[in-house]
Design a protein around this motif. Structure first.
Motif, PDB file in Angstrom:
ATOM      1  N   GLN A  68      14.892   3.687  -4.916  1.00 13.44           N
ATOM      2  CA  GLN A  68      15.388   4.939  -4.343  1.00 13.44           C
ATOM      3  C   GLN A  68      14.314   5.692  -3.552  1.00 13.44           C
ATOM      4  N   VAL A  69      13.246   4.998  -3.187  1.00 15.32           N
ATOM      5  CA  VAL A  69      12.208   5.601  -2.346  1.00 15.32           C
ATOM      6  C   VAL A  69      12.792   5.905  -0.966  1.00 15.32           C
ATOM      7  N   VAL A  70      12.479   7.107  -0.440  1.00 17.99           N
ATOM      8  CA  VAL A  70      13.072   7.554   0.824  1.00 17.99           C
ATOM      9  C   VAL A  70      11.981   7.751   1.877  1.00 17.99           C
ATOM     10  N   VAL A  71      12.218   7.252   3.072  1.00 13.91           N
ATOM     11  CA  VAL A  71      11.310   7.518   4.185  1.00 13.91           C
ATOM     12  C   VAL A  71      11.922   8.612   5.050  1.00 13.91           C
ATOM     13  N   ASN A  72      11.200   9.734   5.152  1.00 17.41           N
ATOM     14  CA  ASN A  72      11.644  10.862   5.950  1.00 17.41           C
ATOM     15  C   ASN A  72      10.936  10.749   7.303  1.00 17.41           C
ATOM     16  N   ASN A  73      11.572  10.188   8.277  1.00 17.92           N
ATOM     17  CA  ASN A  73      11.030   9.904   9.619  1.00 17.92           C
ATOM     18  C   ASN A  73      10.068   8.729   9.660  1.00 17.92           C
ATOM     19  N   SER A  74       8.949   8.827   8.903  1.00 20.04           N
ATOM     20  CA  SER A  74       7.973   7.727   9.005  1.00 20.04           C
ATOM     21  C   SER A  74       7.069   7.696   7.790  1.00 20.04           C
ATOM     22  N   ILE A  75       6.429   6.549   7.590  1.00 18.27           N
ATOM     23  CA  ILE A  75       5.425   6.434   6.533  1.00 18.27           C
ATOM     24  C   ILE A  75       4.416   5.370   6.934  1.00 18.27           C
ATOM     25  N   GLY A  90      11.456  -1.459  -1.971  1.00 20.71           N
ATOM     26  CA  GLY A  90      12.484  -1.098  -0.998  1.00 20.71           C
ATOM     27  C   GLY A  90      12.285   0.339  -0.548  1.00 20.71           C
ATOM     28  N   TYR A  91      12.577   0.635   0.715  1.00 20.51           N
ATOM     29  CA  TYR A  91      12.416   1.970   1.294  1.00 20.51           C
ATOM     30  C   TYR A  91      13.696   2.325   2.042  1.00 20.51           C
ATOM     31  N   LEU A  92      14.336   3.415   1.631  1.00 25.16           N
ATOM     32  CA  LEU A  92      15.560   3.861   2.309  1.00 25.16           C
ATOM     33  C   LEU A  92      15.213   4.695   3.533  1.00 25.16           C
ATOM     34  N   ILE A  93      15.927   4.473   4.616  1.00 26.91           N
ATOM     35  CA  ILE A  93      15.730   5.327   5.797  1.00 26.91           C
ATOM     36  C   ILE A  93      17.069   5.528   6.508  1.00 26.91           C
ATOM     37  N   ASN A  94      17.306   6.776   6.945  1.00 27.49           N
ATOM     38  CA  ASN A  94      18.501   7.104   7.731  1.00 27.49           C
ATOM     39  C   ASN A  94      18.202   6.883   9.203  1.00 27.49           C
ATOM     40  N   LEU A  95      19.007   6.086   9.861  1.00 27.88           N
ATOM     41  CA  LEU A  95      18.830   5.874  11.296  1.00 27.88           C
ATOM     42  C   LEU A  95      19.965   6.537  12.043  1.00 27.88           C
ATOM     43  N   LYS A  96      19.610   7.253  13.118  1.00 26.69           N
ATOM     44  CA  LYS A  96      20.643   7.834  13.976  1.00 26.69           C
ATOM     45  C   LYS A  96      20.876   6.891  15.147  1.00 26.69           C
ATOM     46  N   THR A 165      10.433   5.361  13.414  1.00 28.78           N
ATOM     47  CA  THR A 165      11.484   5.124  14.399  1.00 28.78           C
ATOM     48  C   THR A 165      10.924   5.348  15.801  1.00 28.78           C
ATOM     49  N   ALA A 166      11.559   4.741  16.760  1.00 29.19           N
ATOM     50  CA  ALA A 166      11.180   4.934  18.162  1.00 29.19           C
ATOM     51  C   ALA A 166      12.467   5.162  18.946  1.00 29.19           C
ATOM     52  N   PRO A 167      12.410   5.945  20.033  1.00 25.44           N
ATOM     53  CA  PRO A 167      13.626   6.132  20.830  1.00 25.44           C
ATOM     54  C   PRO A 167      14.002   4.828  21.541  1.00 25.44           C
ATOM     55  N   GLN A 168      15.309   4.627  21.696  1.00 24.47           N
ATOM     56  CA  GLN A 168      15.774   3.392  22.332  1.00 24.47           C
ATOM     57  C   GLN A 168      15.414   3.349  23.821  1.00 24.47           C
ATOM     58  N   TYR A 169      15.331   4.560  24.444  1.00 25.70           N
ATOM     59  CA  TYR A 169      15.116   4.621  25.891  1.00 25.70           C
ATOM     60  C   TYR A 169      13.852   5.381  26.253  1.00 25.70           C
ATOM     61  N   ASP A 170      13.488   5.304  27.528  1.00 27.11           N
ATOM     62  CA  ASP A 170      12.398   6.112  28.061  1.00 27.11           C
ATOM     63  C   ASP A 170      12.909   7.526  28.363  1.00 27.11           C
ATOM     64  N   PHE A 171      11.985   8.410  28.812  1.00 27.70           N
ATOM     65  CA  PHE A 171      12.346   9.819  29.029  1.00 27.70           C
ATOM     66  C   PHE A 171      12.922  10.013  30.437  1.00 27.70           C
ATOM     67  N   PRO A 172      13.964  10.858  30.595  1.00 32.61           N
ATOM     68  CA  PRO A 172      14.667  10.925  31.891  1.00 32.61           C
ATOM     69  C   PRO A 172      14.016  11.784  32.979  1.00 32.61           C
ATOM     70  N   VAL A 173      12.954  12.532  32.634  1.00 32.40           N
ATOM     71  CA  VAL A 173      12.285  13.319  33.673  1.00 32.40           C
ATOM     72  C   VAL A 173      10.819  12.890  33.720  1.00 32.40           C
ATOM     73  N   ALA A 174      10.351  12.482  34.903  1.00 34.90           N
ATOM     74  CA  ALA A 174       9.008  11.907  35.045  1.00 34.90           C
ATOM     75  C   ALA A 174       7.940  12.864  34.528  1.00 34.90           C
ATOM     76  N   GLY A 175       7.017  12.360  33.730  1.00 32.88           N
ATOM     77  CA  GLY A 175       5.863  13.142  33.277  1.00 32.88           C
ATOM     78  C   GLY A 175       6.182  14.206  32.250  1.00 32.88           C
ATOM     79  N   LYS A 176       7.421  14.311  31.811  1.00 32.30           N
ATOM     80  CA  LYS A 176       7.795  15.331  30.818  1.00 32.30           C
ATOM     81  C   LYS A 176       8.035  14.676  29.466  1.00 32.30           C
ATOM     82  N   GLY A 177       8.125  15.524  28.430  1.00 32.57           N
ATOM     83  CA  GLY A 177       8.341  15.015  27.069  1.00 32.57           C
ATOM     84  C   GLY A 177       9.214  15.948  26.269  1.00 32.57           C
TER      85      GLY A 177
END
Ligand SMILES: [Zn+2]
Length: 372
Positions: A68-75, A90-96, A165-177
């Motif tokens: 029942q160990v939980v990963v909150n974003n990252s470890i 085992g490590y539980l993680i919620n994926l969106k 986790t990592a985002p599936q895509y790149d960022f939609p505005v150049a040089g911004k975050g």
């Protein structure tokens, strides 16, 4: 004649099948390129030691699929395995939807790394990359999964292990975050009559708006709330990407675009005419808008900065000796361990990852563990 021909044909097919079956029984690895067995299957197949040992190793997995160990974003964890105390957890993680699960462990020869669903079924087996095992799992819906890390027997190592986790895509505005996103999914719109079905990314007028992945420009419009807008179809994943309020575009319908290609420029066309220039960015799946944030939100690879000493015979000190679901004093308590002995299987920051003699796994702060 006809009969003999038929007879020979079916006999030779039969002989071929029997031949294949015998070959498979003697040397199954010859079929790996077709059957693609998991690392676990290959390990079990090549296991030369006693069957009882293999059974005990399998039983460790049945413990881990209940952890029942939980990963909150990252470890990031330093994990320890030895001959006497082989590591399994085992490590539980919620994926969106839009988040990609990443998990890595160094020293690939010593480990099995897997993503499993909550029923314990294998979703993905880690792949070898630069002497590390890497999981890279993209869900097609919001899902809770369990990452399983298990050491092979007869290995001794202390290794860096990560889940994030990592985002599936790149960022939609150049040089911004991330900080340029200033209005999120679900915010009130039209005086409360509707909800915001996208993310607003703020940048000066004329700033390049870029494709977030490989795709095809499916339509270009100048109308309604979105004003000047570009739609890009990601055929690989079945999503439509919506770029709106553009000052102008520089692509045409049918163009193929790659990640980072400029589609147009930030503006305030459509119903943004009285607001500062921004990109309204949306993602549609089967005709419905989904929250684009997990698809583009930048994340960091976690680092474990502290390596705690390995206690030889650790036990809980009896004072608030709580076993927790996460390495944090605000996480759920699994059990008050009191003064029971535990096995240390890893650490992250000032928290030990332990397993009790009853098989329960969780985190205990370094201050509550002492030498027996
Ligand atoms: Zn918007």
């Amino acid at each position: 004649m006809q009969f003999i021909k038929k007879y020979w044909l079916s006999t030779s097919i039969l002989i071929t099948i029997i031949g294949l079956l015998i070959t498979y029984a003697v040397k199954p690895s010859l079929f790996d390129f077709i059957l693609k067995p998991s690392q676990r299957t290959i390990y079990e197949r090549n296991f030369k030691d006693s069957p009882e040992k293999l059974l005990r190793w399998n039983n460790l997995l049945s413990n881990a699929v209940k952890d029942q160990v939980v990963v909150n974003n990252s470890i990031a964890e330093q994990v320890v395995t030895s001959n006497e105390k082989p590591f399994t957890a085992g490590y539980l993680i919620n994926l969106k939807l839009g988040e990609v699960l990443m998990s890595t462990v160094d020293l690939q020869d010593s480990w099995i790394l897997e993503a499993r669903n909550l029923s314990g079924d294998l979703l993905q087996d880690a792949q070898l990359k630069n002497n590390a095992l890497v999981l890279n799992y993209t869900p097609n819906k919001d899902i809770k999964i369990r990452v399983i890390l298990q050491a092979k027997l007869e290995t001794e190592s202390q290794t860096e292990f990560k889940i994030y986790t990592a985002p599936q895509y790149d960022f939609p505005v150049a040089g911004k975050g991330n900080s340029a996103i200033q209005s999120f999914w679900g915010a009130s719109r039209g005086g409360g009559s509707r909800k915001h079905e996208g993310n607003d990314v703020f940048a000066p007028k004329g700033h390049p708006v870029v494709a977030i992945t490989y795709g095809t420009v499916s339509s270009i419009r100048n109308r309604g709330l979105g004003g000047k807008q570009v739609w890009v179809k990601d055929y690989d994943n079945g999503y439509l990407h919506y770029y709106a309020h553009l000052d102008d575009w520089i692509v045409k319908e049918g163009d193929m675009v790659w990640s980072g290609d400029t589609l147009g420029y930030v503006g305030n066309t459509g119903n943004a005419k009285n607001t500062p220039p921004h990109l309204h960015f949306g993602i549609y799946k089967n005709g419905s808008a989904v929250d684009p944030k997990p698809f583009i939100w930048r994340t960091q690879v976690p680092e474990n900065t502290i390596t705690l000493p390995q206690l030889i015979n650790p036990r809980a000190n009896g004072f608030a000796a709580n076993l927790r679901t996460e390495p944090s004093s605000s996480s759920d308590i699994l059990q008050d361990v009191k003064t029971a002995p535990v096995t240390i299987i890893g650490n992250t920051g000032n928290w030990y990852h332990v397993r009790t003699s009853a098989g329960l796994s969780g985190y205990m702060h370094k201050s509550v563990l002492v030498e027996k």
